[in-house]
Design a protein around this motif. Structure first.
Motif, PDB file in Angstrom:
ATOM      1  N   ALA A   1      46.064  44.030  45.636  1.00  0.00           N
ATOM      2  CA  ALA A   1      46.136  42.618  46.031  1.00  0.00           C
ATOM      3  C   ALA A   1      45.034  41.801  45.376  1.00  0.00           C
ATOM      4  O   ALA A   1      43.966  42.326  45.013  1.00  0.00           O
ATOM      5  CB  ALA A   1      46.039  42.508  47.547  1.00  0.00           C
ATOM      6  N   GLU A   2      45.289  40.517  45.248  1.00  0.00           N
ATOM      7  CA  GLU A   2      44.279  39.612  44.714  1.00  0.00           C
ATOM      8  C   GLU A   2      43.286  39.182  45.778  1.00  0.00           C
ATOM      9  O   GLU A   2      42.164  38.777  45.454  1.00  0.00           O
ATOM     10  CB  GLU A   2      44.966  38.370  44.127  1.00  0.00           C
ATOM     11  CG  GLU A   2      45.871  38.674  42.945  1.00  0.00           C
ATOM     12  CD  GLU A   2      46.544  37.419  42.399  1.00  0.00           C
ATOM     13  OE1 GLU A   2      47.373  37.553  41.482  1.00  0.00           O
ATOM     14  OE2 GLU A   2      46.244  36.321  42.924  1.00  0.00           O
ATOM     15  N   HIS A   3      43.694  39.279  47.044  1.00  0.00           N
ATOM     16  CA  HIS A   3      42.837  38.835  48.142  1.00  0.00           C
ATOM     17  C   HIS A   3      42.250  40.035  48.887  1.00  0.00           C
ATOM     18  O   HIS A   3      42.855  41.111  48.930  1.00  0.00           O
ATOM     19  CB  HIS A   3      43.635  37.970  49.126  1.00  0.00           C
ATOM     20  CG  HIS A   3      44.102  36.685  48.543  1.00  0.00           C
ATOM     21  ND1 HIS A   3      45.331  36.548  47.934  1.00  0.00           N
ATOM     22  CD2 HIS A   3      43.507  35.465  48.466  1.00  0.00           C
ATOM     23  CE1 HIS A   3      45.485  35.296  47.510  1.00  0.00           C
ATOM     24  NE2 HIS A   3      44.386  34.618  47.816  1.00  0.00           N
ATOM     25  N   PRO A   4      41.091  39.848  49.495  1.00  0.00           N
ATOM     26  CA  PRO A   4      40.473  40.939  50.251  1.00  0.00           C
ATOM     27  C   PRO A   4      40.920  40.948  51.705  1.00  0.00           C
ATOM     28  O   PRO A   4      41.536  40.011  52.202  1.00  0.00           O
ATOM     29  CB  PRO A   4      38.976  40.615  50.147  1.00  0.00           C
ATOM     30  CG  PRO A   4      38.944  39.109  50.121  1.00  0.00           C
ATOM     31  CD  PRO A   4      40.190  38.681  49.374  1.00  0.00           C
ATOM     32  N   TYR A   5      40.611  42.069  52.381  1.00  0.00           N
ATOM     33  CA  TYR A   5      40.736  42.205  53.826  1.00  0.00           C
ATOM     34  C   TYR A   5      42.149  41.848  54.339  1.00  0.00           C
ATOM     35  O   TYR A   5      43.148  42.157  53.691  1.00  0.00           O
ATOM     36  CB  TYR A   5      39.637  41.386  54.514  1.00  0.00           C
ATOM     37  CG  TYR A   5      38.265  41.700  53.986  1.00  0.00           C
ATOM     38  CD1 TYR A   5      37.498  40.720  53.351  1.00  0.00           C
ATOM     39  CD2 TYR A   5      37.749  42.988  54.074  1.00  0.00           C
ATOM     40  CE1 TYR A   5      36.234  41.012  52.831  1.00  0.00           C
ATOM     41  CE2 TYR A   5      36.493  43.287  53.544  1.00  0.00           C
ATOM     42  CZ  TYR A   5      35.744  42.294  52.931  1.00  0.00           C
ATOM     43  OH  TYR A   5      34.512  42.577  52.417  1.00  0.00           O
ATOM     44  N   ALA A   6      42.216  41.218  55.494  1.00  0.00           N
ATOM     45  CA  ALA A   6      43.518  40.966  56.125  1.00  0.00           C
ATOM     46  C   ALA A   6      44.407  40.091  55.256  1.00  0.00           C
ATOM     47  O   ALA A   6      45.637  40.209  55.290  1.00  0.00           O
ATOM     48  CB  ALA A   6      43.315  40.329  57.492  1.00  0.00           C
TER      49      ALA A   6
END
Length: 714
Positions: A694-699
């Motif tokens: 994913a390009e985004h972290p965490y949730a």
């Protein structure tokens, strides 16, 4: 059908198809079908018949003509009182058969009962079905007659299936043995068509019935079971002679002290080890009272089942750790007839009853203790919230907070006025709210709108959740994977709340159960349907936190923790490997790993291989080193669950963030690696077809992956 006039006494028909039901000498425990429900329906019929507004009560069950059982069950009509009786209707073979074999005969039962009802002077005002098989009958009768239907589930098929899976049964075995799809279908049908559903607690509504496609809490009412106040009552006097006192004297240096009483099975969910630790860590509590734990009956602990063996062994170890001898009693034996006396003994000592369970669906022991005059301290999770809220006779605590447990107990023990007020409130409110007479009066008040044909509860369309636990699932690691961005976590929590009925939600973590629950509570994450804890060595099914015993047995193969501790302890550079005491568990040895002081990980793995130990070693986030059985891992636990629940791996989305998650992401699962700091540990998965970086972290990375995979359209 003639509408019932307001002045005409009520005619009620209770339907309970299975088991051996008679008005005297109930054969409780004869088999799985002759238990609490049979006692409940007989006592309910008798209690309702005593009410002035009730003219007649018929308890309808199946007629049994079988030389293997008493002739009583062949009697077509058995009187219970002047205006109450047991009515037995023929259906299927004459002989006694278990409830799972009744499904093919329920339509016949319904037809025969309808014919019998039409021969009566008038049709009843209410049909009240008990359990799924009677629900099946009740729905058909309600459709055929237009009569209002009240339903009580007693136990639920989805919950039973979860328990059986936890014991190692496969879906195919469960279906063959219990016809569970028939049962769940009948329950769904009953919940959809019933005008009123009677439950015991708010917890039952929110956490058990919520599992069903037709979840309509607005037509559910809470009417707790009654309690026998002749059996459970306060001591006649402070000096009442109670024989069980002699049993406790051999354990206690000062048996005259107030008693903190806990009574439960030796089950991890009951948290009696946590209670003992709270007692051991509080010198003030030890000075103020003795602790008495009644944890079932035992002979040789080594011969008990694994769960009970683990709990009892841990109790003895904790007693030894805190040197609690003389201050704690853990009797080996008691019989059922002594339970009421034990409560009275505790009440006479000015003691307190405690239920420290991690979660408690109802809490019958709380009612028994309160009826005996004992103030209560109890878990804040589940049915006890209702009981203490209604009775105002004790304190609720977080069962994971040992200091809070100790302080609640001391608050009552050290303040006689509080003790007296709680005791008095319990005695008064148990009689007012939990006596059978109270139950019957509340029952009649709740059904009155149905009998009058007005003020009916709204017919709410069922929520479509077909195949909720079979079609798809989302599992995620916790620390530094799901957690890390507060705003993103809030978005995910809202997503789970909005979509909860469409997927199975699971957490897979290296944390122990108690630690994981504390984190979930801290961040207000909705309770997962399944918890994989201690790095895949433990599996728990919510809401009752049922441990998967079969999985535990499976991973115990060649597990030698003592040998592993010795091997690790003999490594050079041992200051770089420090035991992580808070996260140790039966099947997980955890260490803090300092790469600057400890041997290289390659050397540690080489030593383990040289000793030919059966172990699965894992390094997470570069500093947590864990050893678990060779058969255990998050990925293996996940696949076991998928097999048990028959969910295709292709419909399970999994997010990981460290090396411990790698085998969850490999294979046919829909994997996602969030853009977190430690994603380099999973770089080897870059070429995997079903792993999305994913390009985004965490949730936010998980939410991104759900869209990437078009998960709900997949």
């Amino acid at each position: 059908m003639t509408k019932n006039k307001k002045s005409e006494p009520l005619y009620l028909v209770l339907i309970s198809v299975h088991g051996l039901i008679r008005g005297r000498d109930l054969e409780l425990g004869r088999d799985a079908d002759t238990g609490g429900q049979t006692k409940y329906v007989v006592e309910l019929a008798e209690a309702l018949a005593k009410q002035p507004e009730v003219g007649r009560v018929d308890l309808v069950t199946r007629r049994i003509i079988d030389s293997e059982v008493a002739h009583d069950y062949a009697e077509a009509i058995e009187p219970l009182a002047d205006n109450a009786r047991i009515v037995r209707i023929a259906a299927g073979p004459e002989g006694y058969i278990r409830k799972e074999e009744l499904w093919d005969h329920l339509d016949c039962f319904a037809d025969n009962l309808l014919g019998w009802l039409h021969k009566q002077p008038r049709l009843p005002d209410i049909l009240h079905s008990h359990y799924a098989d009677a629900g099946y009958v009740g729905v058909r009768l309600a459709h055929l007659t237009g009569l209002p239907l009240v339903h009580t589930g007693h136990s639920l098929g989805r919950d039973k299936r979860r328990r059986l899976l936890a014991q190692g049964a496969s879906m195919a075995e469960i279906e063959q043995r219990y016809h569970i799809s028939c049962r769940i279908g009948a329950e769904e049908d009953a919940l959809t068509n019933a005008d009123l559903v009677i439950t015991s607690t708010q917890n039952e509504i929110v956490e058990q019935y919520e599992l069903y496609d037709c979840y309509t809490p607005e037509k559910m009412v809470i009417i707790p079971p009654g309690i026998d106040l002749e059996q459970f009552h306060p001591p006649a006097s402070a000096g009442e002679a109670i024989a069980f006192a002699k049993v406790l004297e051999k354990f206690l240096h000062a048996p005259e002290k107030p008693m903190i009483l806990a009574l439960s099975r030796p089950d991890e969910r009951k948290n009696i080890v946590g209670l003992l630790e709270a007692f051991g860590e509080s010198p003030r509590l030890q000075e103020a009272a003795n602790l008495v734990i009644i944890a079932g009956n035992r002979g040789d602990i080594r011969e008990m089942n694994e769960g009970a063996q683990a709990v009892l062994t841990e109790l003895l170890l904790v007693m030894d750790r805190y040197d609690l001898y003389g201050r704690v009693a853990l009797p080996k034996h008691h019989h059922a007839g002594e339970v009421a006396e034990i409560y009275r003994l505790a009440a006479a000592s000015k003691g307190v009853f405690i239920n420290p369970a991690l979660t408690e669906p109802f809490g019958l022991t709380l009612l028994e203790a309160a009826a005996s005059g004992l103030p209560l301290v109890s878990t804040e999770n589940g049915g006890p919230v209702d009981i203490i809220g209604n009775c105002r006779n004790g304190l609720l605590v977080d069962p994971l907070d040992k200091s809070a447990i100790a302080e609640a107990l001391l608050t009552i023990l050290k303040h006689p006025k509080i003790w007296k007020a709680f005791s008095s409130n319990g005695l008064q409110n148990i009689r007012r709210r939990y006596a059978w007479n109270t139950h019957a009066q509340t029952y009649l008040r709740r059904i009155q709108p149905l009998t009058e044909g007005r003020d009916r509860l709204p017919k709410t369309p069922p929520v479509a959740m077909a195949g909720r636990f079979r079609t798809r699932a989302i599992f995620t690691a916790l620390d530094r994977t799901l957690l890390g961005d507060t705003e993103a976590l809030e978005q995910f929590i809202k997503f789970v709340q909005d979509k909860r009925k469409k997927f199975l939600f699971g957490i897979a973590t290296w944390r122990r159960l108690d630690s994981a629950l504390a984190v979930l509570k801290k961040y207000r994450i909705p309770t997962p349907d399944i918890l994989i804890t201690s790095l895949g060595t433990e599996i728990y099914y919510a809401p009752q936190l049922i441990a998967d015993i079969a999985w535990t047995h499976h991973i115990d193969h060649l597990w030698t923790p003592q040998a592993l501790r010795r091997i690790i302890g003999e490594l050079p550079g041992i200051p770089g490997l420090v035991p992580a005491k808070a996260e140790q568990s039966r099947f997980k040895l955890s260490y803090h790993y300092d790469s600057a002081a400890a041997p290289p990980m390659e050397d540690i793995l080489m030593v383990l291989r040289q000793h030919e130990v059966s172990v699965n070693p894992t390094l997470s986030f570069g500093k947590f080193f864990d050893l678990v059985p060779a058969r255990a891992s998050k990925g293996n636990a996940l696949r076991y669950i998928a097999r048990q629940w028959q969910i295709p791996l292709e419909r399970i989305l999994v997010m990981g963030g460290s090396g411990a998650d790698e085998d969850m992401l490999r294979g046919n699962t829909l994997g996602v690696v969030a853009a977190n700091d430690n994603r380099a540990e999973l770089a080897a998965l870059g070429d995997q077809e079903h792993v999305y970086f994913a390009e985004h972290p965490y949730a936010l990375g998980l939410l991104e992956a759900i869209e990437h995979y078009d998960f709900f359209g997949h």
